[in-house]
Design a protein around this motif. Structure first.
Motif, mmCIF file in Angstrom:
data_model
loop_
_atom_site.group_PDB
_atom_site.id
_atom_site.type_symbol
_atom_site.label_atom_id
_atom_site.label_comp_id
_atom_site.label_asym_id
_atom_site.label_seq_id
_atom_site.Cartn_x
_atom_site.Cartn_y
_atom_site.Cartn_z
ATOM 1 N N LEU A 1 0.983 11.112 2.975
ATOM 2 C CA LEU A 1 0.255 10.302 3.969
ATOM 3 C C LEU A 1 0.725 8.847 3.944
ATOM 4 C CD1 LEU A 1 -1.989 9.876 6.061
ATOM 5 C CD2 LEU A 1 -3.612 9.615 4.166
ATOM 6 N N THR A 2 0.958 8.295 2.755
ATOM 7 C CA THR A 2 1.405 6.890 2.737
ATOM 8 C C THR A 2 2.768 6.779 3.422
ATOM 9 O OG1 THR A 2 2.643 6.764 0.630
ATOM 10 C CG2 THR A 2 0.250 6.492 0.508
ATOM 11 N N GLN B 1 -1.661 12.976 -0.405
ATOM 12 C CA GLN B 1 -1.943 11.550 -0.304
ATOM 13 C C GLN B 1 -0.639 10.738 -0.262
ATOM 14 O OE1 GLN B 1 -3.765 9.735 -3.710
ATOM 15 N NE2 GLN B 1 -4.902 8.289 -2.466
ATOM 16 N N ASN B 2 0.304 11.142 -1.104
ATOM 17 C CA ASN B 2 1.576 10.429 -1.125
ATOM 18 C C ASN B 2 2.315 10.595 0.205
ATOM 19 O OD1 ASN B 2 3.624 8.956 -2.867
ATOM 20 N ND2 ASN B 2 4.813 10.649 -2.046
ATOM 21 N N GLU C 1 3.634 -2.963 3.888
ATOM 22 C CA GLU C 1 4.424 -1.831 3.401
ATOM 23 C C GLU C 1 5.348 -2.313 2.287
ATOM 24 O OE1 GLU C 1 3.727 1.091 4.257
ATOM 25 O OE2 GLU C 1 2.669 0.911 6.165
ATOM 26 N N CYS D 1 1.230 3.095 -5.175
ATOM 27 C CA CYS D 1 0.030 3.886 -5.466
ATOM 28 C C CYS D 1 0.267 4.719 -6.714
ATOM 29 C CB CYS D 1 -0.324 4.788 -4.285
ATOM 30 S SG CYS D 1 -0.763 3.860 -2.815
ATOM 31 N N VAL D 2 1.467 5.315 -6.824
ATOM 32 C CA VAL D 2 1.789 6.106 -8.012
ATOM 33 C C VAL D 2 1.783 5.214 -9.258
ATOM 34 C CG1 VAL D 2 3.514 7.612 -9.086
ATOM 35 C CG2 VAL D 2 3.185 7.698 -6.627
ATOM 36 N N ARG E 1 0.797 -1.214 0.000
ATOM 37 C CA ARG E 1 0.000 0.000 0.000
ATOM 38 C C ARG E 1 0.838 1.277 0.000
ATOM 39 N NH1 ARG E 1 1.176 2.201 4.884
ATOM 40 N NH2 ARG E 1 0.326 4.043 3.887
ATOM 41 N N THR E 2 2.154 1.173 -0.109
ATOM 42 C CA THR E 2 3.014 2.338 0.054
ATOM 43 C C THR E 2 3.021 3.216 -1.209
ATOM 44 O OG1 THR E 2 4.306 0.859 1.435
ATOM 45 C CG2 THR E 2 5.247 3.004 1.036
ATOM 46 N N GLY E 3 3.461 4.479 -1.032
ATOM 47 C CA GLY E 3 3.404 5.515 -2.064
ATOM 48 C C GLY E 3 3.751 5.077 -3.477
#
Ligand code: FMN
Ligand code: SF4
Ligand code: FES
Lengths: 178, 446
Positions: free
Chosen positions: B342-343, B339-340, A143, A109-110, A104-106
């Motif tokens: 926050l992660t 949002q980034n 993570e 997501c990107v 679920r880490t940044g």
């Protein structure tokens, strides 16, 4: 599929065996080999490797399993509990047959993870932290899995599934549902 | 110029036979047969190679600090915990070419006088652990490991140790605790591992990439290595790139290429995917300050920014960033910075070991406050509150995880304060699915 919290899976959890948990002979051999990797008296270092073996055997590490691991290493049960609770890979409650651990880490997501992960939840009909009613799948968020450029990604046991799309997710889940 | 990955795509390179056909294990032959341990260390010093795990500490200098009391074993431990978000280079290297690391481990262990060495790999990479273990067996079978290696009189045993899923175990003293079978709580320093490390014995901890480069340095000489790169950034660096790039992945770059080339040249990431524009980048793993596109490509002084330790940190935290672990996370105009961030805040909150109150409590606060801002429930003074919490963590903790948690938040606010404020002032707009703030006249807007 309807949802449930993790508590009804004792029937599908591999049995501990009468008289408590006991590794099969070949795993026991491996345990003794692992202990030899460290100097005399430092056998506690084998704790993480052996907890991994235990989880592979019984799917999760129950208090009985932790006590058994302590006895194998000749350390106190509390020394196992405090370690098993520190590291996130160890399941301290029963889990489904396949534990899907999605990152679920940044960076993931990107890479498009947000959409793919909500697709997984819809597909399985469960939320993160839950297990499907048939006991097949548990969904966990974790993570960064050190696969960011190949994200979105999830791991099921030792296997990594990378560059996920909704279509790939369908294929993987349907493949494992059979 | 490729040192670590030249043969990485050769079919069968994971086997010792193919690896040897491509020149593998020559450094072991050379070091153990023709060089003393001190001569090996000297070459490493001359190479100027700096630690690739994040801190960039010169490897040769670290080795020279290793205490050598008579009759006490010394250890080399390879840090393959790789958990810094954005970083996946060690994973790639060990997965594709395990012998590259094993060869480096043998030569480095010889230089340090270690007779037992460990590779600590994050537990999630169990399949990579199996690959390494198989390769180690091959090395034993060929006589590169074990007793009296190639008749040199030098003995070495090499083992792989799995972690259990904890970012903090990448911190070297937490790693040693973990290797001793304990919770991964970082130790107070001093004493440093070089004096009291694994089981209180002198220990060197180095990253996978750093150790893997040693073989080339021995084969070609430290001076040759130092010719690659610029100034104190010698050699090549593995960069892990992620984001909406045409070709995200792991690249071995000679240090000194421009950031712009790395992102846009076909040789490297090949530019942004069609429809995506470069907005911002976290250039060295989640712990380093984020930079907006314009400061990423050009320093505040107007020079093209280069992929070197010095150029990336040019301008300090005000306008620069850090090389860190080389985790290069590219964000496009559809990425919401709040949002980034926050992660990342959630990540550090989850991964704090909890020993120091500023880190344990502060990471929780930052997570909570950014969470409410992102979900349209922020208060007018929340941005300043975040800066205040970040400042109170920084420098007040046992290990650098506290700093690593504070910096990304402070930097996101430094460069994207308007984006945080937009969330607070216009919560109904900001919480629309997919809503992203557009700065008027921003270079990333269409
Ligand atoms: C929170 C934290 C996490 C870290 N994670 C890693 C890691 O995953 N891999 C790594 O090599 N170094 C990591 N480091 C840096 C190590 O403490 C250490 O500096 C490094 O392994 C030394 O090797 P090098 O000099 O070859 O870079 C981390 C440091 C901190 C504070
Ligand atoms: S800074 Fe955070 S992670 Fe590091 S020792 Fe303190 S509480 Fe633990
Ligand atoms: S952020 Fe998902 S693997 Fe790194």
């Amino acid at each position: 599929m309807s949802t449930t919290k993790n508590n009804i899976f004792q029937p599908s959890t591999p049995p501990l065996g009468a008289g408590g948990p006991q590794f099969p002979a070949d795993t026991l051999d491996l345990v003794h080999q692992i202990i030899k990797r460290y100097p005399e008296g430092k056998q506690k270092s084998a704790l993480l490797p052996i907890l991994h073996l235990a989880q592979a055997e019984w799917r999760w590490v129950s208090p009985e399993v932790m006590d058994y691991v302590a006895s194998l290493l000749n350390i106190k049960p509390i020394e196992v509990y405090e370690v098993a609770t520190f590291y996130t890979m160890f399941h301290l409650e029963p889990v489904g047959e396949h534990v899907i651990e999605y990152c679920r880490t940044g960076p993931c997501c990107v890479m498009g993870g947000v959409d793919v992960y909500s697709h997984i939840k819809n597909k399985l009909g469960i939320n993160t932290g839950e297990t499907t009613a048939d006991g097949k799948f548990t969904l966990k968020q974790v993570e960064c899995l050190a696969a960011c450029g190949w994200g979105p990604v999830f791991a099921i046991r030792e296997k990594f599934y990378m560059n996920l799309t909704n279509e790939k997710v369908d294929e993987i889940i349907e493949g494992l549902s059979k | 110029m490729k040192i670590l990955t030249e043969h990485i795509l050769v079919p069968g390179i994971e086997t010792i036979d193919v690896f040897k056909q491509k020149g593998g294990y020559q450094a072991v032959e050379k070091a153990l047969k023709k060089m003393t341990p001190d001569e090996v260390t000297d070459e490493v010093k001359k190479s100027g190679i700096r630690g690739r795990g994040g801190a960039g500490f010169p490897m040769g200098m670290k080795w020279s600090f290793l205490a050598k009391p008579e009759g006490v074993p010394r250890y080399l431990v390879c840090n393959a915990d790789e958990s810094e978000p954005g970083t996946f280079k060690d994973h790639y290297l060990m997965w594709k070419s395990p012998h590259t690391l094993i060869e480096g481990m043998i030569v480095s262990s010889y230089a340090l006088g270690a007779n037992t060495s460990y590779i600590y790999v994050r537990g999630e990479l169990m399949y990579v652990i199996h690959i390494l273990e198989k390769a180690i067996q091959e090395a034993y079978a060929k006589g590169y490991l074990g007793k009296n290696i190639m008749g040199s009189g030098y003995d070495l045993d090499l083992f792989v140790q799995p972690g259990g899923g904890a970012y903090i175990c990448g911190e070297e003293t937490a790693l040693l605790e973990s290797l001793e079978g304990k919770r991964g709580n970082p130790r107070n320093k001093p004493p440093f591992p070089a004096v009291k490390g694994l089981w209180q014995c002198p220990t060197v901890v180095n990253n996978v990439e750093t150790i893997s480069a040693v073989s080339w340095i021995i084969n070609n000489g430290g001076e040759e290595y130092a010719k690659i790169g610029i100034g104190k950034s010698t050699g090549t660096k593995l960069i892990s790139s992620s984001g909406q790039l045409n070709k995200p992945g792991v690249y071995e770059i000679p240090m000194g290429i421009t950031v712009e080339d790395f992102i846009f040249a076909d040789e490297w990431c090949g530019g942004m995917k069609s429809g995506y524009k470069l907005k911002a980048c976290v250039a060295g793993g989640s712990s380093v300050p984020i930079l907006p596109a314009e400061l990423l490509l050009t320093t505040a002084a107007g020079e093209k920014r280069l992929m070197t330790y010095e150029s990336l940190s040019d301008g300090g935290f005000a306008t620069g960033t850090m090389m860190g672990s080389g985790g290069f996370i590219v964000m496009d105009q559809t990425t919401c910075i709040v949002q980034n961030t926050l992660t990342f805040a959630k990540f550090y909150h989850h991964e704090s070991c909890g020993q120091c109150s500023p880190c344990r409590e502060g990471t929780g606060w930052m997570d909570k406050v950014i969470h409410r801002i992102e979900h349209g429930k922020g208060n007018a003074n929340d941005v300043d509150l975040l800066l205040d919490v970040a400042k109170k963590i920084e420098g007040n903790t046992i290990c650098p995880l506290g700093d690593a948690a504070a910096w990304p938040v402070a930097a996101a606010i430094r460069h994207f304060r308007d984006e945080f404020e937009w969330h607070i002032q216009q919560p109904e707009k900001a919480t629309q699915p997919g809503a992203v703030f557009m700065r008027a006249g921003a270079s990333w807007s269409n």
